[in-house]
Design an enzyme around this catalytic site. Structure first.
Site, PDB file in Angstrom:
ATOM      1  N   SER A 109      44.862  76.555  15.121  1.00 17.11           N
ATOM      2  CA  SER A 109      43.635  75.781  15.179  1.00 17.11           C
ATOM      3  C   SER A 109      43.335  75.204  13.801  1.00 17.11           C
ATOM      4  O   SER A 109      44.160  74.495  13.235  1.00 17.11           O
ATOM      5  CB  SER A 109      42.486  76.652  15.713  1.00 17.11           C
ATOM      6  N   GLU A 207      48.714  70.318  19.638  1.00 15.77           N
ATOM      7  CA  GLU A 207      47.790  70.897  20.619  1.00 15.77           C
ATOM      8  C   GLU A 207      46.371  70.489  20.228  1.00 15.77           C
ATOM      9  O   GLU A 207      46.121  70.060  19.111  1.00 15.77           O
ATOM     10  CB  GLU A 207      47.936  72.422  20.689  1.00 15.77           C
ATOM     11  N   HIS A 276      44.945  76.664  22.319  1.00 12.90           N
ATOM     12  CA  HIS A 276      43.675  77.239  22.756  1.00 12.90           C
ATOM     13  C   HIS A 276      43.735  77.554  24.253  1.00 12.90           C
ATOM     14  O   HIS A 276      43.063  76.929  25.074  1.00 12.90           O
ATOM     15  CB  HIS A 276      42.531  76.274  22.466  1.00 12.90           C
TER      16      HIS A 276
END
Length: 306
Positions: A109, A207, A276
């Site tokens: 992330s 992502e 995620h």
């Protein structure tokens, strides 16, 4: 490529919060999991500090990162959670310290910016993997997520096939090269900085979470205009969690991704449960991988740890 040492039971690992502050109860659950792996734990001094959306000041968060790389007893460094803030500290980090004290560095992330910076300035292998608080602290944690940590103890080739999730070819072909990337927002924000992602001849992994298709469109367009998509050897699309239009007419996420991949004409697969999502499959970065769209698989070489 600099390889960190593999973990062994009894090793001590550090947990830091270079972005946001973790919830104490979630972090506690994650620490129990690390203990069950046979690891001892040392928390960063500022893990629970809070300054707005940050886990303390920039100086405090850098101090925790530096102290973990400096500490000879620490064998690996795990990030508690993401959020926001790692790009703020990237220019403050002593990369020579990291280069001289190579260790497993694990997170994803917002941690993507640190993966990019460490790759660019040290060539250390790092790991895009589930967070100690925000992933392992959930009520239920998928077995695949947990098993991802085994690659740190017994490094062997990593094989992601349709036995894990359905994979969809966008452009067919085979790509071989170092695996780089992470969160799309952070990759895009690296452009024009000294930490800008290098994709030439590499397999680009992407992502994202909670961004509308038009925002994904803007970021992929920027990567395309910067030559990052078409210079890559291939593209791997991880999970795009809740990336849907909130209101009004919109292209679908699939239409947006397909548009830029076909413009770039690079071999590409989508559908990897990396990011995620649950399960959250961990992958090493800055190591040679092979993407095969016909076989619908991603293969990562062994020997990623010394």
């Amino acid at each position: 490529m600099i390889k960190p040492k593999r973990l062994q039971k009894g090793d001590t690992v550090g947990v830091i919060a270079p972005a946001g502050t973790p919830q104490p109860e979630k972090l506690e659950k994650g620490l129990i999991f690390l203990n069950q792996l046979g690891l001892n734990i040392k928390l960063g001094n500022h893990v629970f500090n809070q300054q707005g959306y940050l886990a303390g000041t920039d100086e405090e968060r850098v101090e925790d990162l530096h102290s973990m790389f400096r500490d000879k007893e620490i064998s690996a460094i795990f990030c508690a959670r993401g959020g926001y803030g790692t790009a703020r500290i990237a220019s403050m980090i002593d990369y020579q310290l990291i280069k001289e004290n190579p260790k497993i560095f694990w997170g994803y992330s917002d941690i993507t910016f640190l993966h990019l910076a460490i790759t660019q300035l040290t060539d250390l292998v790092t790991f895009h993997g589930p967070m100690i608080a925000s992933d392992l602290g959930e009520e239920e944690v998928d077995l695949i997520t947990k098993l991802s940590f085994s690659q740190l103890f017994s490094p062997s080739p990593i094989e992601y096939t349709e036995q894990i999730s359905t994979l969809e070819p966008i452009v067919n072909g085979i790509a071989v090269g170092p695996l780089v990337g992470g969160n799309l927002s952070l990759i895009t924000s690296s452009l024009g900085t000294r930490f800008e992602i290098e994709t030439k001849g590499k397999i680009l992994f992407i992502e994202e979470i909670s961004e509308q298709p038009r925002v994904i469109d803007r970021m992929l367009n920027q990567l395309y205009m910067a030559g990052k998509l078409q210079s890559s050897a291939g593209i791997v699309f991880g999970d795009f969690n809740h990336c849907v239009a909130e209101s009004g007419p919109s292209l679908t996420l699939e239409e947006v991704i397909n548009h830029y991949v076909r413009l770039s004409n690079r071999p590409a697969l989508r559908g990897f449960q990396i990011g995620h999502c649950s399960p959250n499959f961990a992958i090493p970065l800055n190591v040679t991988a092979m993407l095969d769209t016909k076989m619908r698989r991603l293969h990562v070489e062994s020997g990623i740890l010394s």
